[in-house]
Design an enzyme around this catalytic site. Structure first.
Site, short mmCIF file in Angstrom:
data_model
loop_
_atom_site.label_atom_id
_atom_site.label_comp_id
_atom_site.label_asym_id
_atom_site.label_seq_id
_atom_site.Cartn_x
_atom_site.Cartn_y
_atom_site.Cartn_z
N SER A 117 21.91 -14.28 -41.99
CA SER A 117 21.22 -13.27 -42.52
C SER A 117 19.71 -13.08 -42.61
CB SER A 117 21.82 -12.69 -43.88
OG SER A 117 21.84 -13.45 -44.82
N LYS A 157 16.91 -7.07 -43.02
CA LYS A 157 16.71 -6.28 -43.70
C LYS A 157 15.61 -5.13 -43.05
CE LYS A 157 17.81 -7.13 -48.13
NZ LYS A 157 18.51 -6.16 -48.99
#
Length: 519
Positions: free
Chosen positions: A317, A65
């Protein structure tokens, strides 16, 4: 092809090239690192493919992110930078934005639900952001965020549905092609679609032969719903386990790119995610968060029907795992690997029955055995239901075991039964002592201090509770199994009340695990 269609095609190509240029020139490396592409040799041998893991856990905030947040902030004009930015987030977007804002000397305000674990709140504050804890859900925090933006003139930074954000995420794809030009298939986790959209538009421009597959949690499959509907659509509810991808609606901008450039979407369940968390730990000693292990779970599901000998890449992720969730993951991972069979077996209520049953397992390890004596057990020729876990090598051995046991006992396979795995195995206590008009429901709700008390308050005191079992699975969510005594005249009012609560629930009255052990 008509002139209008030709112009539209050219416009789409120009837009794709614009994304490509932006990804290639993105300044994300001012704060992000080029993460490793790690070979998973043990898993490669097992699955007959070359498996690679893109290690976004290596980012300073342990999540991809950071890339999108930094790229977005770097594109703001000076006035917007001076006025500051605001976002609503309970997780990785908050941490990525906070660090990106600190790097660029921009004031960041993050609105987080009060349900957010302290570790995440503390991490965001550590990066210098102004954290405001408002509301008990993401939707309430999001509404408060828009009020802050309006009153204080701050720019809203969306976690995924923004062109500059998805460009930043697309840099993950650029690195993969540099690190492994022979990649055949890339598996990408899907929440709102920012990572998948950014990666897909890059990969299809630079390496059209590479297949791009999105992976979703079964209980949060907003992309699958959008593809079936032909447009973004709201899910009625989403699961809370893989909270990093618990999104009710795919982004508008991201969906347009995914629909054009993504080849397929795979959904996986909780057990499969937990098994992949274990695989990642065994290969890398990294504990992935559930959303972080999502794409590897999809990769393994893909391998079950593939010919093999391909280069397959999964994205780790994120690794911001809540420590207290590890117990739940550990319990479920063997089921995800299909290495445990969960069975209900009826045996004679006689001395030596358990020993005879054990011998019939042929030396297989018993992982769990639950039984409770009750009054009916004392009757002549009575039988007893036992709840048993047995270690097996794979699903084929499990089915063979069930078939073998069925020649001597009455057997029911509850390995895929959520009620049995979440509740019944922890509360074997016999049947209800008297005849009741009992209906059984399973609930899931966000966990925070006082959440269970609030849940009971909202249930009210209109109906007699005949059974109750609660488990806290870490700081993210709680699970409740509850029984209610309901007359026929109560049904309409009761279900209207359930609908008004807003909790995720399902009725389990007809569930065989309940009927076998608790009815």
């Amino acid at each position: 092809m008509t002139e209008a269609e030709r112009e539209q095609l050219l416009a789409e190509k120009d837009k794709a090239l614009s994304y490509l240029r932006s990804i290639m020139t993105s300044p994300v490396y001012d704060v992000a690192v080029e993460s490793d592409l790690t070979p998973l040799t043990k898993l490669s041998d097992k699955l007959n493919n070359d498996i690679w893991l893109k290690r976004e856990d290596q980012q300073p905030v342990h999540s991809f992110k950071l890339r999108g947040a930094y790229n977005k902030l770097s594109m703001l004009d000076e006035q917007s930078k001076q006025q500051g930015v605001v976002a609503a987030s309970a997780g990785n977007h908050a941490q990525g934005l906070a660090l990106a804002a600190k790097k660029l000397n921009i004031a960041a305000t993050i609105v987080m639900p009060i349900t957010t674990p302290d570790i995440k709140v503390d991490n965001v504050r550590r990066y210098g952001a102004d954290v405001r804890l408002i509301g008990k859900s993401y939707n309430e925090a999001q509404a408060a965020m828009h009020d802050v933006a309006k009153k204080e003139g701050k720019t809203v930074i969306h976690p995924f549905d923004d062109e500059d954000v998805l460009v930043g995420q697309g840099t993950v794809a650029k690195e993969i092609l540099q690190q492994n030009p022979n990649a055949d298939v890339v598996f990408v986790p899907v929440g709102g679609g920012g990572l998948l959209a950014g990666m897909a538009v890059y990969l299809k421009q630079m390496a059209p032969h590479v297949r791009v597959i999105g992976v979703e949690a079964e209980d949060s499959a907003c992309l699958k719903a959008a593809l079936e509907a032909g447009q973004p659509t709201d899910l009625a509810q989403v699961g809370l386990f893989a909270d990093g991808v618990a999104v009710k609606r795919i982004g508008e901008t991201t969906f347009g790119l995914i629909e054009r450039y993504c080849d397929d979407v795979i959904t996986v369940n909780i057990d499969e995610i937990c098994a992949s968390i274990k695989d990642i730990f065994e290969q890398t000693r990294v504990i992935a968060e559930p959303a972080g292990a999502l794409s590897l779970a999809g990769l393994q599901k893909y391998c079950a029907n593939s010919a093999g000998q391909e280069n397959l890449v999964a994205i780790l992720s994120g690794a911001n795992m809540n420590f207290h969730s590890l117990r739940y993951v550990s319990e479920r991972c063997e089921l995800g690997e299909q290495k445990e069979a969960v069975l209900a077996v009826t045996i004679p209520e006689q001395k030596g029955s358990f020993r005879r049953f054990c011998k019939s397992l042929g030396g297989k390890v018993i992982t769990e055995f639950n039984y409770r004596y009750n009054q009916q057990s004392a009757e002549k020729n009575a039988s007893a239901n036992i709840f048993v876990g047995v270690r097996v090598a794979d699903s084929q051995q499990r089915h063979a075991l069930v078939e073998s046991l069925s020649s001597s006992f009455f057997v029911r396979d509850f390995t895929d039964n959520e009620l049995a795995k979440l509740h019944v195995r922890y509360m074997i206590g016999g049947h209800s002592p008297s005849a009741l008009n009992e209906r059984i429901f399973r609930f899931q709700f966000p966990e925070y201090p006082g959440a269970l008390e609030n849940f009971l308050d909202m249930l009210g005191e209109h109906w007699n509770i005949t059974l109750f079992h609660y488990r806290n699975h870490g700081a993210a969510f709680g699970q409740v199994l509850a029984g209610f005594e309901l007359d026929d005249s109560d049904h309409s009012q009761f279900f209207e009340h359930l609908a008004s609560l807003g909790y995720v629930y399902s009725e389990e009255t007809d569930n065989l695990a309940y009927q076998a052990f608790l009815d």
